[in-house]
Enzyme design. Structure first.
Site, PDB file in Angstrom:
ATOM      1  N   GLN A 175       0.828  -1.208   0.000  1.00  0.00           N
ATOM      2  CA  GLN A 175       0.000   0.000   0.000  1.00  0.00           C
ATOM      3  C   GLN A 175       0.866   1.263   0.000  1.00  0.00           C
ATOM      4  OE1 GLN A 175      -3.220  -0.281  -0.438  1.00  0.00           O
ATOM      5  NE2 GLN A 175      -3.667   1.893  -0.441  1.00  0.00           N
ATOM      6  N   ALA A 196      -6.218   4.597  -0.269  1.00  0.00           N
ATOM      7  CA  ALA A 196      -6.026   4.721   1.177  1.00  0.00           C
ATOM      8  C   ALA A 196      -4.558   4.892   1.528  1.00  0.00           C
ATOM      9  CB  ALA A 196      -6.571   3.486   1.869  1.00  0.00           C
ATOM     10  N   SER A 201      -5.994   0.930   4.592  1.00  0.00           N
ATOM     11  CA  SER A 201      -6.646   0.246   3.463  1.00  0.00           C
ATOM     12  C   SER A 201      -7.435  -0.964   3.926  1.00  0.00           C
ATOM     13  CB  SER A 201      -5.601  -0.213   2.440  1.00  0.00           C
ATOM     14  OG  SER A 201      -6.241  -0.997   1.449  1.00  0.00           O
ATOM     15  N   HIS A 203      -8.064  -3.347   2.061  1.00  0.00           N
ATOM     16  CA  HIS A 203      -7.428  -4.522   1.440  1.00  0.00           C
ATOM     17  C   HIS A 203      -6.450  -5.188   2.410  1.00  0.00           C
ATOM     18  CE1 HIS A 203      -9.018  -4.360  -2.705  1.00  0.00           C
ATOM     19  NE2 HIS A 203      -9.112  -3.055  -2.484  1.00  0.00           N
ATOM     20  N   ASP A 210     -11.506  -6.418  -4.943  1.00  0.00           N
ATOM     21  CA  ASP A 210     -12.078  -5.748  -6.108  1.00  0.00           C
ATOM     22  C   ASP A 210     -12.448  -6.847  -7.088  1.00  0.00           C
ATOM     23  OD1 ASP A 210     -11.377  -3.332  -4.906  1.00  0.00           O
ATOM     24  OD2 ASP A 210      -9.416  -3.288  -5.888  1.00  0.00           O
ATOM     25  N   GLU A 259     -17.223   3.028  -5.617  1.00  0.00           N
ATOM     26  CA  GLU A 259     -16.419   1.929  -6.148  1.00  0.00           C
ATOM     27  C   GLU A 259     -17.298   0.699  -6.232  1.00  0.00           C
ATOM     28  OE1 GLU A 259     -12.721   1.170  -4.167  1.00  0.00           O
ATOM     29  OE2 GLU A 259     -11.945   3.182  -4.560  1.00  0.00           O
ATOM     30  N   HIS A 262     -15.542  -2.732  -5.383  1.00  0.00           N
ATOM     31  CA  HIS A 262     -14.874  -3.028  -4.106  1.00  0.00           C
ATOM     32  C   HIS A 262     -15.887  -3.605  -3.112  1.00  0.00           C
ATOM     33  CE1 HIS A 262     -11.837  -2.093  -0.808  1.00  0.00           C
ATOM     34  NE2 HIS A 262     -12.957  -2.275  -0.121  1.00  0.00           N
TER      35      HIS A 262
HETATM   36 ZN    ZN Z   1     -10.611  -2.021  -3.516  1.00  0.00          ZN
END
Ligand code: ZN
Length: 295
Positions: A175, A196, A201, A203, A210, A259, A262
């Protein structure tokens, strides 16, 4: 006479030490809290000031909202003491580290971050197609989310919709690279709207991925919103424990632009509730304050 003098000096010593000890006890018991000595004091101030704040739009529709409020309170909301700040921006002093990063209902956003270098210990490779072939970090998810994703992709296939993963788990160091590249490309202010900062994040939780269509057309792009795959995900993700984490027109609550690709695993029960009430995770925890979209 000696006795009286002795008694007087004992009384005097008792007076001195008693005075000092009372001072200490007073501090320990917080009868007279010293401002800024208590780390929670700042939050308390914010909460108290809110009691007198004029009702927000949300509070003016009492029935459903009141019910929701009670529900969150009942669950001992871990985010109840959140300082109320503009959720679209980072506020260094308001940032808090989440206490239970392994909780599937975890809230990670611009205000709440993961412990430094957090890495889930149950990352696996979900048995679903991806839009790339390498067996790399971004193909991983936490086991519970991976299993749910496999079921979701299988259900989509039954409806003639062929999904693929685009990007799952992301370590903090990955990230760092991603975020810095975006800042170089678009500047910090713009990058903060869609990427982020490290530690912030979703993730990194291993619960977010995603998704795209198998063709990878419009993968992680605005035009994904108009695809059959996006429509299917929006309608059915909650049945498998996922939510669209950054819905349309909710940037002022989530801090991120729409998004549609996501998705975030939160468990079936919570996903259903969030879907049916058409709210964000921030609203569920009652930490979001709407901000002026034109700012
Ligand atoms: Zn994402």
């Amino acid at each position: 006479m000696k006795l009286i003098r002795m008694l007087l000096s004992i009384a005097f010593i008792a007076f001195l030490t008693g005075g000092i000890l009372t001072g200490c006890d007073g501090f320990i018991n917080q009868e007279k809290p010293i401002i800024n000595e208590n780390p929670d004091q700042g939050n308390q101030d914010i909460k108290d000031s809110e009691k007198n704040a004029p009702p927000t739009e949300k509070e003016q529709t009492p029935n459903q909202d009141q019910k929701d409020q009670n529900k969150t309170d009942e669950k001992d909301n871990p985010y109840a003491n959140a300082p109320k700040v503009d959720p679209t921006e980072y506020h260094e002093k308001a940032i808090q580290v989440v206490a239970e990063p392994n909780d599937v209902a975890i809230l990670v956003n611009k205000q709440y971050r993961l412990p430094d270098q957090y890495e889930p210990d149950d990352l696996v490779y979900p048995d679903v197609p991806f839009i790339f072939s390498e067996k790399v970090e971004k193909r991983k998810l936490r086991k519970v989310a991976a299993k749910a994703l496999e079921k979701m992709f299988a259900a989509a296939e039954k409806d003639g919709v062929y999904l693929a993963g685009a990007s799952g788990y992301r370590s903090q160091s990955t990230q760092v690279t991603i975020y810095n590249n975006y800042v170089d490309q678009d500047g910090k202010e713009k990058a903060d709207r869609y990427s982020a900062r490290p530690g912030h994040s979703e993730h990194q939780t291993g619960l977010s991925i995603d998704v795209s269509g198998i063709s990878a057309e419009c993968a992680v792009e605005e035009c994904f919103a108009d695809t059959a795959e996006a429509k299917w995900v929006a309608d059915h993700a909650h049945e498998h424990g996922f939510i669209i984490r950054y819905p349309k027109d909710k940037e002022n609550l989530t801090g991120y632009i729409y998004e549609p690709w996501h998705i975030r695993y939160v468990g079936k029960e919570l996903a259903k509730e969030i879907f049916e009430q058409d709210i964000t995770l921030e609203e569920y925890y009652n930490v979001a304050i709407p901000v002026n979209e034109n700012k």
